[in-house]
Design a protein around this motif. Structure first.
Motif, PDB file in Angstrom:
ATOM      1  N   UNK A  12       0.886  -1.265  -0.029  1.00 49.65           N
ATOM      2  CA  UNK A  12       0.093  -0.109   0.079  1.00 49.65           C
ATOM      3  C   UNK A  12       0.802   1.277   0.080  1.00 49.65           C
ATOM      4  N   UNK A  13       1.977   1.285   0.782  1.00 49.36           N
ATOM      5  CA  UNK A  13       2.734   2.460   0.752  1.00 49.36           C
ATOM      6  C   UNK A  13       3.817   2.594  -0.172  1.00 49.36           C
ATOM      7  N   UNK A  14       3.933   1.741  -1.049  1.00 48.28           N
ATOM      8  CA  UNK A  14       4.867   1.722  -2.250  1.00 48.28           C
ATOM      9  C   UNK A  14       4.051   1.835  -3.407  1.00 48.28           C
ATOM     10  N   UNK A  15       2.946   1.191  -3.462  1.00 46.34           N
ATOM     11  CA  UNK A  15       2.216   1.396  -4.705  1.00 46.34           C
ATOM     12  C   UNK A  15       0.811   1.911  -4.407  1.00 46.34           C
ATOM     13  N   UNK A  16       0.390   2.816  -4.007  1.00 46.40           N
ATOM     14  CA  UNK A  16      -1.014   3.363  -3.748  1.00 46.40           C
ATOM     15  C   UNK A  16      -2.002   3.424  -4.729  1.00 46.40           C
ATOM     16  N   UNK A  17      -1.773   3.554  -5.759  1.00 49.90           N
ATOM     17  CA  UNK A  17      -2.667   3.481  -6.838  1.00 49.90           C
ATOM     18  C   UNK A  17      -2.930   2.155  -7.233  1.00 49.90           C
ATOM     19  N   UNK A  18      -2.090   1.329  -7.178  1.00 56.23           N
ATOM     20  CA  UNK A  18      -2.270  -0.103  -7.687  1.00 56.23           C
ATOM     21  C   UNK A  18      -3.133  -0.742  -6.728  1.00 56.23           C
ATOM     22  N   UNK A  19      -2.770  -0.403  -5.343  1.00 64.28           N
ATOM     23  CA  UNK A  19      -3.618  -0.845  -4.337  1.00 64.28           C
ATOM     24  C   UNK A  19      -5.151  -0.486  -4.033  1.00 64.28           C
ATOM     25  N   UNK A  20      -5.138   0.845  -4.539  1.00 63.88           N
ATOM     26  CA  UNK A  20      -6.776   1.451  -4.588  1.00 63.88           C
ATOM     27  C   UNK A  20      -7.384   0.521  -5.693  1.00 63.88           C
ATOM     28  N   UNK A  21      -6.840   0.254  -6.784  1.00 61.42           N
ATOM     29  CA  UNK A  21      -7.349  -0.275  -7.869  1.00 61.42           C
ATOM     30  C   UNK A  21      -7.792  -1.830  -7.379  1.00 61.42           C
ATOM     31  N   UNK A  22      -6.760  -2.464  -6.687  1.00 60.81           N
ATOM     32  CA  UNK A  22      -6.943  -3.846  -6.363  1.00 60.81           C
ATOM     33  C   UNK A  22      -8.243  -3.738  -5.288  1.00 60.81           C
ATOM     34  N   UNK A  23      -8.307  -2.607  -4.229  1.00 63.02           N
ATOM     35  CA  UNK A  23      -9.670  -2.759  -3.686  1.00 63.02           C
ATOM     36  C   UNK A  23     -10.934  -2.385  -4.261  1.00 63.02           C
ATOM     37  N   UNK A  24     -10.801  -1.621  -5.362  1.00 61.74           N
ATOM     38  CA  UNK A  24     -12.043  -1.333  -6.312  1.00 61.74           C
ATOM     39  C   UNK A  24     -12.576  -2.728  -6.985  1.00 61.74           C
ATOM     40  N   UNK A  25     -11.727  -3.239  -7.415  1.00 56.30           N
ATOM     41  CA  UNK A  25     -11.783  -4.681  -8.151  1.00 56.30           C
ATOM     42  C   UNK A  25     -12.238  -5.461  -7.281  1.00 56.30           C
ATOM     43  N   UNK A  26     -11.889  -5.910  -5.967  1.00 52.91           N
ATOM     44  CA  UNK A  26     -12.493  -6.593  -5.229  1.00 52.91           C
ATOM     45  C   UNK A  26     -13.687  -6.311  -4.526  1.00 52.91           C
ATOM     46  N   UNK A  27     -14.103  -4.825  -4.327  1.00 53.68           N
ATOM     47  CA  UNK A  27     -15.336  -4.642  -3.850  1.00 53.68           C
ATOM     48  C   UNK A  27     -16.108  -5.018  -5.174  1.00 53.68           C
ATOM     49  N   UNK A  28     -15.870  -4.600  -6.490  1.00 55.23           N
ATOM     50  CA  UNK A  28     -16.688  -4.827  -7.521  1.00 55.23           C
ATOM     51  C   UNK A  28     -17.380  -6.231  -7.715  1.00 55.23           C
ATOM     52  N   UNK A  29     -16.154  -7.230  -7.473  1.00 56.52           N
ATOM     53  CA  UNK A  29     -16.454  -8.438  -7.465  1.00 56.52           C
ATOM     54  C   UNK A  29     -17.414  -9.013  -6.615  1.00 56.52           C
ATOM     55  N   UNK A  30     -17.385  -8.478  -5.376  1.00 56.12           N
ATOM     56  CA  UNK A  30     -18.100  -8.945  -4.113  1.00 56.12           C
ATOM     57  C   UNK A  30     -19.593  -8.515  -4.348  1.00 56.12           C
ATOM     58  N   UNK A  31     -19.668  -7.186  -4.895  1.00 57.24           N
ATOM     59  CA  UNK A  31     -20.984  -6.546  -5.199  1.00 57.24           C
ATOM     60  C   UNK A  31     -21.643  -7.493  -6.206  1.00 57.24           C
ATOM     61  N   UNK A  32     -20.794  -7.816  -7.208  1.00 58.45           N
ATOM     62  CA  UNK A  32     -21.540  -8.671  -8.266  1.00 58.45           C
ATOM     63  C   UNK A  32     -22.151  -9.835  -7.866  1.00 58.45           C
TER      64      UNK A  32
END
Length: 53
Positions: free
Chosen positions: A19-39
């Motif tokens: 999270x500290x070294x790649x905050x953008x990638x980490x946020x994309x990962x969380x968004x994708x995981x949340x989208x998958x859970x919603x689906x």
């Protein structure tokens, strides 16, 4: 200290490092995981709804 506890601490350390070294990638990962859970939740709700009909 048990091996299970050591592995858990290493996993937490890795997540913090990621999270500290790649905050953008980490946020994309969380968004994708949340989208998958919603689906998955929507599909499950549709399945339950079709059983009751």
């Amino acid at each position: 200290m048990s091996a299970k506890k050591i592995i858990g601490l290493l996993l937490i350390a890795f997540v913090v490092f990621y999270v500290l070294s790649n905050p953008t990638d980490a946020s994309d990962l969380i968004k994708n995981a949340a989208s998958g859970l919603k689906s998955a939740a929507q599909s499950f709700a549709q399945f339950i709804g079709s059983i009751g009909s």
